[in-house]
Design an enzyme around this catalytic site. Structure first.
Site, PDB file in Angstrom:
ATOM      1  CG  LEU A  38      40.692  39.191  43.884  1.00 50.84           C
ATOM      2  CD1 LEU A  38      41.764  38.188  43.477  1.00 50.84           C
ATOM      3  CD2 LEU A  38      41.329  40.468  44.399  1.00 50.84           C
ATOM      4  CD  GLU A  96      39.421  40.916  33.899  1.00 51.88           C
ATOM      5  OE1 GLU A  96      40.446  41.378  33.366  1.00 51.88           O
ATOM      6  OE2 GLU A  96      39.282  39.707  34.141  1.00 51.88           O
ATOM      7  CD  GLN A 119      46.168  57.387  38.511  1.00 48.92           C
ATOM      8  OE1 GLN A 119      47.322  57.075  38.786  1.00 48.92           O
ATOM      9  NE2 GLN A 119      45.613  58.533  38.916  1.00 48.92           N
ATOM     10  CE  LYS A 120      37.390  52.770  41.774  1.00 40.12           C
ATOM     11  NZ  LYS A 120      37.555  52.488  43.148  1.00 40.12           N
ATOM     12  CD  GLN A 131      45.488  52.534  48.121  1.00 46.02           C
ATOM     13  OE1 GLN A 131      44.756  52.375  49.081  1.00 46.02           O
ATOM     14  NE2 GLN A 131      45.503  51.692  47.103  1.00 46.02           N
ATOM     15  CG  MET A 136      41.563  45.757  50.952  1.00 45.63           C
ATOM     16  SD  MET A 136      40.789  46.831  52.157  1.00 45.63           S
ATOM     17  CE  MET A 136      39.506  47.605  51.174  1.00 45.63           C
ATOM     18  CD  GLN A 154      42.676  49.950  53.754  1.00 46.53           C
ATOM     19  OE1 GLN A 154      43.764  49.389  53.865  1.00 46.53           O
ATOM     20  NE2 GLN A 154      42.170  50.246  52.576  1.00 46.53           N
ATOM     21  CG  HIS A 197      41.484  43.488  42.560  1.00 49.18           C
ATOM     22  ND1 HIS A 197      40.126  43.346  42.636  1.00 49.18           N
ATOM     23  CD2 HIS A 197      41.845  44.340  43.551  1.00 49.18           C
ATOM     24  CE1 HIS A 197      39.676  44.073  43.657  1.00 49.18           C
ATOM     25  NE2 HIS A 197      40.682  44.697  44.221  1.00 49.18           N
TER      26      HIS A 197
HETATM   27  P1  AMP Z   1      41.372  47.106  46.852  1.00 46.43           P
HETATM   28  O1  AMP Z   1      41.125  45.633  46.858  1.00 46.43           O
HETATM   29  O2  AMP Z   1      40.152  47.925  46.568  1.00 46.43           O
HETATM   30  O3  AMP Z   1      42.161  47.593  48.044  1.00 46.43           O
HETATM   31  O4  AMP Z   1      42.317  47.377  45.595  1.00 46.43           O
HETATM   32  C1  AMP Z   1      43.556  46.714  45.467  1.00 46.43           C
HETATM   33  C2  AMP Z   1      44.344  47.366  44.367  1.00 46.43           C
HETATM   34  O5  AMP Z   1      43.628  47.276  43.137  1.00 46.43           O
HETATM   35  C3  AMP Z   1      44.583  48.866  44.625  1.00 46.43           C
HETATM   36  O6  AMP Z   1      45.900  49.198  44.213  1.00 46.43           O
HETATM   37  C4  AMP Z   1      43.561  49.520  43.737  1.00 46.43           C
HETATM   38  O7  AMP Z   1      43.931  50.820  43.314  1.00 46.43           O
HETATM   39  C5  AMP Z   1      43.516  48.561  42.563  1.00 46.43           C
HETATM   40  N1  AMP Z   1      42.249  48.694  41.849  1.00 46.43           N
HETATM   41  C6  AMP Z   1      41.000  48.713  42.369  1.00 46.43           C
HETATM   42  N2  AMP Z   1      40.085  48.912  41.403  1.00 46.43           N
HETATM   43  C7  AMP Z   1      40.767  49.041  40.245  1.00 46.43           C
HETATM   44  C8  AMP Z   1      40.389  49.270  38.876  1.00 46.43           C
HETATM   45  N3  AMP Z   1      39.114  49.404  38.512  1.00 46.43           N
HETATM   46  N4  AMP Z   1      41.366  49.333  37.950  1.00 46.43           N
HETATM   47  C9  AMP Z   1      42.677  49.213  38.299  1.00 46.43           C
HETATM   48  N5  AMP Z   1      43.089  48.988  39.559  1.00 46.43           N
HETATM   49  C10 AMP Z   1      42.160  48.901  40.511  1.00 46.43           C
END
Ligand code: AMP
Length: 291
Positions: free
Chosen positions: A32, A34, A148-149, A153, A29, A60, A36
Site C-alpha cells: 500500500l 498513499e 482515477q489512476k 478500470q 492488491m 487479471q 490506497h
Molecule cells: P491496486 O492495488 O493497484 O489494484 O490499486 C487498488 C486501488 O487503488 C485501485 O482502485 C487503484 O485505482 C487505486 N490507486 C492506485 N494507485 C493510486 C493513486 N496513485 N492514487 C489514487 N488511487 C490509486
C-alpha cells in the site's frame, strides 16, 4: 481492526450488516501507498464500517506479466490500514476465491475493454470484473472506492455495477502523486533510482498536453503527438499508448470541445515496470489528477 482470511468468514459477517448500515469497500492488491490510503480515509469519512481487501488477483495478470514478482508486505499493509481507521481487512487465498472447478467469469465485451489497457493486456478486464463482482457479493458494500489512476478500470466497474445491478455507489477518487508528479503505484518499487527519475516523463507529457488544451487546442491528433513526442524524449521510457478519449466509453475523441469531458491517458514501460497515468478534464474545464 480485524483480519478476515476466508470467504466464508467474510460472508458470515457481511450477511449481518445491519439495515441502514453503510459498509464501504476498498479493494487493493496490497503493497500500500498513499493512493490506497486516500481511498481508505475517504471510506472512513463516508461509511460506518470500512472493509479493505488485499488480494493479488491472478486472473487479471497475463501469462508474461508480473504476478509472481508483484511486491507484497502484509505486516506493513495491516499497520497502515489500522492507522487509516479501517475496521476489517479481507485477505483471502487465491484457492478460496478460485477453488478447483471454478468456471464462471464476468467477461466485459465491446469497445470499453477493447482499447488501451484491454488491447495491451488481453483478459485483464475479465479478471478485474470477475474479482470485483466476487468482492461485491462477498462483502456486500454500500459504497466501493476506486482510484482515477486506473481510469479505464473505473469505467469498467461503472459498467459492471450497472449491468449486473449491484446496488451500491461507486466512488472514484483523484490520483495521489509523489512530489515530482509521478503517480503513486506499487509497481514504482521495480524502478532503479535512474528509472525512478525517468518515470516522471509520464506526468511531464500529460502536463504538456494539458497546457495545450488549456490554451484552447482542440485537435486530439496534435495532443496525442505531443504526448508521444514527450515520452520519446526520455530514452529509458518506451510508449505503449497515448490517447485522448471519452472517460466513460474510452472511445477516441476527434476534438476536445469546450464543455466536454476528456481523458488524456498514457501507458509506457520504464525499465522493468509498465506504468500508466492520466489526467481527467471535466466538462467545466477543470482537471483531476494534475497534483
Ligand atoms: P491496486 O492495488 O493497484 O489494484 O490499486 C487498488 C486501488 O487503488 C485501485 O482502485 C487503484 O485505482 C487505486 N490507486 C492506485 N494507485 C493510486 C493513486 N496513485 N492514487 C489514487 N488511487 C490509486
Amino acid at each position: 481492526m480485524h483480519t478476515i482470511s476466508t470467504v466464508a468468514e467474510m460472508m458470515a459477517l457481511s450477511q449481518r450488516w445491519p439495515a441502514g448500515a453503510t459498509p464501504g469497500l476498498v479493494p487493493t492488491m496490497g503493497y500500500l501507498h498513499e493512493g490506497h490510503l486516500s481511498l481508505a480515509r475517504a471510506a472512513r469519512q463516508e461509511c460506518d464500517t470500512v472493509v479493505a481487501s488485499i488480494f493479488v488477483n491472478p486472473t487479471q495478470f497475463g501469462p508474461r506479466e508480473d504476478l509472481s514478482r508483484y511486491p507484497r508486505d502484509l505486516p506493513r499493509d495491516l499497520a497502515l490500514l489500522e492507522k487509516a481507521g479501517v475496521d476489517y481487512v479481507f485477505t483471502p487465498d487465491a484457492s478460496d476465491i478460485y477453488p478447483n472447478g471454478f468456471a464462471c467469469y464476468v467477461d466485459p465485451i465491446g469497445p470499453l475493454v477493447e482499447r488501451l489497457e484491454g488491447a495491451s493486456r488481453p483478459g485483464h478486464f475479465r479478471g478485474v470484473a470477475t474479482v470485483v463482482a466476487k468482492l461485491f457479493q462477498i462483502v456486500r458494500p454500500q459504497r466501493a472506492y476506486f482510484g482515477q489512476k486506473d481510469a479505464q478500470q473505473a469505467a469498467v466497474i461503472r459498467q459492471l455495477i450497472a449491468d449486473l445491478h449491484f446496488a451500491l455507489t461507486l466512488r472514484v477518487l483523484p490520483t495521489v502523486r509523489e512530489p515530482d508528479g509521478l503517480a503513486m503505484s506499487s509497481r514504482n518499487a521495480y524502478l532503479s533510482p535512474e528509472e525512478r527519475q525517468a518515470a516522471t516523463i509520464l506526468y511531464r507529457a500529460l502536463s504538456e498536453a494539458r497546457k495545450l488544451v488549456d490554451a484552447g487546442e482542440q485537435d486530439t491528433d496534435l495532443l496525442r503527438a505531443t504526448l508521444a513526442r514527450t515520452i520519446a524524449s526520455e530514452p529509458r521510457a518506451h510508449l505503449d499508448y497515448a490517447d485522448v478519449c471519452d472517460p466513460n466509453t474510452m472511445l477516441p475523441l476527434a476534438r476536445v470541445e469546450p464543455g466536454q469531458a476528456a481523458l488524456l491517458v498514457i501507458a509506457a514501460r520504464v525499465g522493468p515496470a509498465r506504468l500508466i497515468d492520466n489526467f481527467l478534464r471535466h466538462p467545466s474545464g477543470g482537471w483531476d489528477g494534475e497534483g
